[in-house]
Design a protein around this motif. Sequence first.
Motif, short mmCIF file in Angstrom:
data_model
loop_
_atom_site.label_atom_id
_atom_site.label_comp_id
_atom_site.label_asym_id
_atom_site.label_seq_id
_atom_site.Cartn_x
_atom_site.Cartn_y
_atom_site.Cartn_z
N VAL A 1 19.65 2.12 -21.27
CA VAL A 1 20.94 2.80 -21.35
C VAL A 1 20.83 4.23 -20.83
CG1 VAL A 1 22.90 3.34 -22.83
CG2 VAL A 1 21.49 1.35 -23.35
N ASN A 2 19.70 4.89 -21.05
CA ASN A 2 19.49 6.22 -20.49
C ASN A 2 19.56 6.17 -18.96
OD1 ASN A 2 19.18 7.41 -22.99
ND2 ASN A 2 16.95 7.32 -22.95
N LEU A 3 18.97 5.13 -18.38
CA LEU A 3 19.01 5.00 -16.92
C LEU A 3 20.43 4.69 -16.45
CD1 LEU A 3 15.70 3.05 -16.25
CD2 LEU A 3 16.19 5.46 -15.75
N ALA A 4 21.16 3.89 -17.21
CA ALA A 4 22.55 3.60 -16.85
C ALA A 4 23.38 4.88 -16.86
CB ALA A 4 23.14 2.57 -17.81
N ALA A 5 23.06 5.81 -17.78
CA ALA A 5 23.78 7.09 -17.82
C ALA A 5 23.47 7.93 -16.59
CB ALA A 5 23.41 7.85 -19.09
N VAL A 6 22.26 7.83 -16.07
CA VAL A 6 21.91 8.54 -14.83
C VAL A 6 22.79 8.05 -13.69
CG1 VAL A 6 20.10 8.88 -13.10
CG2 VAL A 6 19.53 8.98 -15.53
N ALA B 1 0.81 -1.22 0.00
CA ALA B 1 0.00 0.00 0.00
C ALA B 1 0.84 1.26 0.00
CB ALA B 1 -0.92 0.00 1.22
N ALA B 2 2.10 1.16 0.41
CA ALA B 2 2.95 2.35 0.48
C ALA B 2 3.64 2.67 -0.84
CB ALA B 2 4.00 2.17 1.57
N VAL B 3 3.55 1.78 -1.82
CA VAL B 3 4.21 2.02 -3.11
C VAL B 3 3.41 3.02 -3.93
CG1 VAL B 3 4.94 0.98 -5.29
CG2 VAL B 3 5.29 -0.24 -3.14
N ARG B 4 4.07 4.09 -4.36
CA ARG B 4 3.41 5.14 -5.12
C ARG B 4 4.00 5.34 -6.52
NH1 ARG B 4 0.58 4.27 -1.63
NH2 ARG B 4 -0.38 5.63 -0.08
N HIS B 5 5.24 4.94 -6.72
CA HIS B 5 5.92 5.23 -7.98
C HIS B 5 6.70 4.01 -8.44
CE1 HIS B 5 5.07 9.45 -7.02
NE2 HIS B 5 5.56 9.19 -5.82
N ILE B 6 6.64 3.75 -9.74
CA ILE B 6 7.36 2.62 -10.34
C ILE B 6 8.12 3.14 -11.55
CG2 ILE B 6 7.15 0.38 -11.49
CD1 ILE B 6 4.53 -0.03 -9.92
N LEU B 7 9.37 2.75 -11.66
CA LEU B 7 10.19 3.12 -12.82
C LEU B 7 10.78 1.85 -13.42
CD1 LEU B 7 11.62 5.02 -14.72
CD2 LEU B 7 13.26 5.55 -12.93
N VAL B 8 10.50 1.63 -14.71
CA VAL B 8 10.91 0.41 -15.39
C VAL B 8 11.91 0.74 -16.48
CG1 VAL B 8 10.10 -1.68 -16.55
CG2 VAL B 8 8.55 -0.44 -15.01
N GLY B 9 13.07 0.10 -16.43
CA GLY B 9 14.05 0.22 -17.50
C GLY B 9 13.89 -0.93 -18.47
N VAL B 10 13.84 -0.63 -19.77
CA VAL B 10 13.62 -1.65 -20.79
C VAL B 10 14.62 -1.47 -21.93
CG1 VAL B 10 11.16 -1.93 -20.30
CG2 VAL B 10 11.89 -0.21 -21.96
N PRO B 11 14.98 -2.57 -22.62
CA PRO B 11 15.89 -2.46 -23.77
C PRO B 11 15.14 -2.03 -25.03
CG PRO B 11 15.36 -4.76 -23.35
CD PRO B 11 14.70 -3.97 -22.27
N SER B 12 14.64 -0.81 -25.00
CA SER B 12 13.85 -0.26 -26.09
C SER B 12 13.77 1.24 -25.91
CB SER B 12 12.43 -0.86 -26.07
OG SER B 12 11.56 -0.14 -26.93
N GLU C 1 1.53 5.61 -10.23
CA GLU C 1 2.36 6.26 -11.24
C GLU C 1 3.44 5.30 -11.74
OE1 GLU C 1 4.05 10.50 -10.95
OE2 GLU C 1 5.78 9.22 -10.52
N VAL C 2 3.53 5.15 -13.07
CA VAL C 2 4.53 4.29 -13.69
C VAL C 2 5.26 5.09 -14.76
CG1 VAL C 2 5.01 2.16 -14.96
CG2 VAL C 2 3.11 2.24 -13.32
N ARG C 3 6.58 4.98 -14.77
CA ARG C 3 7.39 5.58 -15.82
C ARG C 3 8.21 4.47 -16.47
NH1 ARG C 3 12.59 9.17 -14.54
NH2 ARG C 3 13.59 9.05 -16.58
N VAL C 4 8.32 4.50 -17.79
CA VAL C 4 9.10 3.51 -18.53
C VAL C 4 10.18 4.26 -19.30
CG1 VAL C 4 9.04 1.62 -20.19
CG2 VAL C 4 7.04 2.08 -18.77
N ASP C 5 11.43 3.80 -19.17
CA ASP C 5 12.53 4.52 -19.82
C ASP C 5 13.51 3.52 -20.42
OD1 ASP C 5 14.15 6.56 -20.72
OD2 ASP C 5 14.56 7.41 -18.75
N ASN C 6 14.28 4.00 -21.37
CA ASN C 6 15.32 3.18 -22.00
C ASN C 6 16.38 2.78 -20.99
OD1 ASN C 6 18.25 3.61 -23.48
ND2 ASN C 6 16.87 2.27 -24.60
N LEU D 1 19.55 -0.64 -13.04
CA LEU D 1 18.78 -0.58 -11.80
C LEU D 1 19.27 0.56 -10.91
CD1 LEU D 1 16.45 -2.20 -10.54
CD2 LEU D 1 18.14 -3.47 -9.22
N ALA D 2 20.57 0.79 -10.90
CA ALA D 2 21.13 1.89 -10.10
C ALA D 2 20.61 3.23 -10.60
CB ALA D 2 22.65 1.86 -10.16
N GLY D 3 20.53 3.40 -11.92
CA GLY D 3 19.99 4.63 -12.47
C GLY D 3 18.52 4.81 -12.16
N ALA D 4 17.77 3.72 -12.23
CA ALA D 4 16.34 3.78 -11.89
C ALA D 4 16.15 4.15 -10.43
CB ALA D 4 15.68 2.44 -12.20
#
Length: 404
Positions: free
Chosen positions: A193-198, A141-152, A186-191, A364-367
Amino acid sequence: MAVRGTPSWLGDQNAATALRLLLDHGPLSRNGIGEHSGLSRPTAAQMIARLEDKGLIEPVGEESIGRGPRAALYGVRNDLAYGVAINIDQEGVRSALVDLAGTGHEVAHKAASGMPAERSAARDVAGAVLDACEVAGVELAAVRHILVGVPSSVDPRSDELSSVQAMPGWSRKSIRHQLEQALGCEVRVDNDVNLAAVAERAGGGFAPDGTFALLWVGYGLGLAVDVGGTVLHGASGGAGEIGNLPVPRGVLDEETDAVDLEGLLGASALDRIGRETGWAGDAFARTLAGESLPESVLEVYAPRLAQSVIPVLGVIDPEVVVFGGPVGRAGGSRLAELTRRHLRDHTRWNPTVRVSGVGGDAVLAGARSSLSVRLREALVDRAAGTTVEADASRTLAARLRGIG
């Protein structure tokens, strides 16, 4: 929501200022809030009271201020909201809980071979959230935000993925919308490699206004460009899809059948080079297992890798080129040096070339890093009165276990 310019609005702005100070400096007393903000003690006391009324902070101890009474210390509550960072690729799904305190929660991992045959985006993400919460011992119940890194790549205009080849059962269309509808948060999906750069930027070693290019060499070839701390996504989310560039003919000593740079440098190409140079076994699988590339492979691979770097140098001209991904790590500093030498000898550019300094799962570290910022922003918005807590009936906890 208070009307701008009214006393109530001003009180909310002061409360948001106090919350930022607590997030930046850790627990503070009323006097500490006043000193850091430059506001009077009565105003600081009002800021603390307002944050307590909103349920955003709590007393966490006391500090001595000489011979007088001890002052109460206040800290931000860490149980108000959590995020879940997820990395999905050909190997499986890895996820970890993220909180405001920056706790290093254990990573949950589910190998692709152990996942159900009937996969979908909602099932994969829901399972990853369940696993992360179970490992961390936190209620859903405490989860409010999800960020998913995908190879796309992810098109921000159409909410569409460019490829789902590595994710069986996923739909390319309306990916964020379908996940938010299914999970209720709330869900965010990102590339990936972009997350790895973060994560690379967060690890330091770059000038605040500097530019670096992260070349990710794994199953395929990906690129992320960071300009002064901002990762370029492009109008369609396709910035960095360098693997699709055609192979320049006549620049390599050996003829190749590869049509694009991914075919020249991806997993199948590495396997072929391994066989041709006598490195027995599945070369790419060996890099996944942590083995280093032998010199014989590096001497063939480095000139090819240099060809993928040249377009980046010609367009972006970054100060630093970073090699990441399983092949980049397996090549190590020797691959970086051979590639830099080839660039120096055959082009006008001579950038710094080095291996990623991020250990473990860089995506995962970038996410995690991105989610930490999002959690903070969301809490400050609540302090400022610009958002309200979502109805618990619409949170992930109410829907997650029903996804079959």
